[in-house]
Design an enzyme around this catalytic site. Structure first.
Site, PDB file in Angstrom:
ATOM      1  N   SER A  87       0.724  -1.189  -0.139  1.00 14.45           N
ATOM      2  CA  SER A  87       0.098  -0.104   0.005  1.00 14.45           C
ATOM      3  C   SER A  87       0.993   1.219   0.044  1.00 14.45           C
ATOM      4  O   SER A  87       1.490   1.615  -0.982  1.00 14.45           O
ATOM      5  CB  SER A  87      -0.804  -0.134   1.146  1.00 14.45           C
ATOM      6  OG  SER A  87      -2.076   0.772   0.944  1.00 14.45           O
ATOM      7  N   HIS A 237      -7.356  -6.088   1.243  1.00 12.99           N
ATOM      8  CA  HIS A 237      -6.291  -5.431   0.906  1.00 12.99           C
ATOM      9  C   HIS A 237      -5.004  -5.529   1.913  1.00 12.99           C
ATOM     10  O   HIS A 237      -3.915  -5.431   1.188  1.00 12.99           O
ATOM     11  CB  HIS A 237      -6.698  -3.736   1.360  1.00 12.99           C
ATOM     12  CG  HIS A 237      -5.439  -2.634   1.061  1.00 12.99           C
ATOM     13  ND1 HIS A 237      -4.928  -2.657  -0.185  1.00 12.99           N
ATOM     14  CD2 HIS A 237      -5.017  -1.852   1.784  1.00 12.99           C
ATOM     15  CE1 HIS A 237      -4.091  -1.604  -0.122  1.00 12.99           C
ATOM     16  NE2 HIS A 237      -4.046  -1.108   1.208  1.00 12.99           N
TER      17      HIS A 237
END
Length: 256
Positions: A87, A237
């Protein structure tokens, strides 16, 4: 001004494998996988500025995160490295690789693409900023207060890892909440146009995540012509935490 050096935990021997956590995360999040990787590599679990045990600073954007990483690589006299970035850490890793390609042998980007992402951590930031440690003076009270704005238990547990005893009876966050709040729009910034990294790059995406979709393939290929995208099953995620087994296998296959 001498450059401060990022805090890290280093274990294992072999090619240096640098692991960069995401927004609100820290190197501790990668401890279990780091231990596994350390059987084959010299693993560097790194806290980025304003996170974990690294220094706090008002300035926070990808350029300074890359400067920090460059200073870290020079300080530890590393030459050719592998980098895993998740990320926000993936954005740092991408910009570092296009800026200093001579240092990066292979790159693994976890559930993020080079494009710009609109700011979307508003509820989390509001929840964190609602905490008054004079009132919320136990972990359970912090959790209860956060739950008013952050209903997802998994996200709260992730954030609560950053709560620690600063001194006897006084809790605090490890991250620099003021700077992260102020600079939140920076976290979604895109990779600068016309920047290219030619070496092998692996993009890992969670099958339940929408950070990398078919729309992103073109921009990924433009910046990383020698890249491939692999989907990790049963994962959103935080795929390294949700399916560590497949994650570990994909990384080892790519790096072998």
């Amino acid at each position: 001004m001498s450059q401060k050096v990022l805090h890290s935990t280093i274990k294992g021997e072999g090619v240096p494998l640098l692991i960069l956590h995401g927004y609100f995360g820290m190197s501790d999040n990668w401890k279990t996988l780091g231990n596994q990787f350390s059987e084959d590599f010299e693993v560097h679990l790194i806290d980025q500025r304003n996170h974990g045990r690294s220094f706090h600073d008002d300035e926070f954007n990808y350029q300074v995160l890359v400067d920090d990483l460059y200073a870290y690589v020079k300080y530890h006299q590393l030459d050719k490295v592998y980098i895993i970035g998740h990320s926000m850490g993936g954005k740092t890793a991408m910009l570092f690789a296009v800026t200093y390609p001579e240092f990066v042998e292979k790159l693994i980007i976890v559930d993020i693409s080079p494009r710009q992402y609109a700011p979307h951590h508003n509820a989390i930031l509001a929840g964190l900023n609602s905490i008054d440690f004079a009132l919320q003076n136990t972990r359970s009270l912090v959790d209860k207060k956060l739950a008013e704005l952050i209903p997802e238990l998994g996200i709260r547990q992730f954030l609560l890892k950053n709560v620690y005893w600063k001194e006897k009876g006084v809790l605090d966050f490890r991250f620099n909440l003021a700077s992260l709040t102020e600079n939140n729009p920076e976290v979604g910034a895109s990779l600068p146009p016309f920047t290219v990294f030619e070496n092998d790059t692996l993009f890992l995406k969670g099958d339940k995540s929408d950070y990398i979709t078919d729309r992103e393939i073109q921009i990924i290929e433009a910046h990383f012509p020698n890249s491939k995208i692999v989907e990790v099953s049963n994962a959103g995620h935080w795929l390294h935490a949700e399916n560590p087994k497949q994650f570990y296998k994909e990384v080892c296959t790519f790096l072998s």
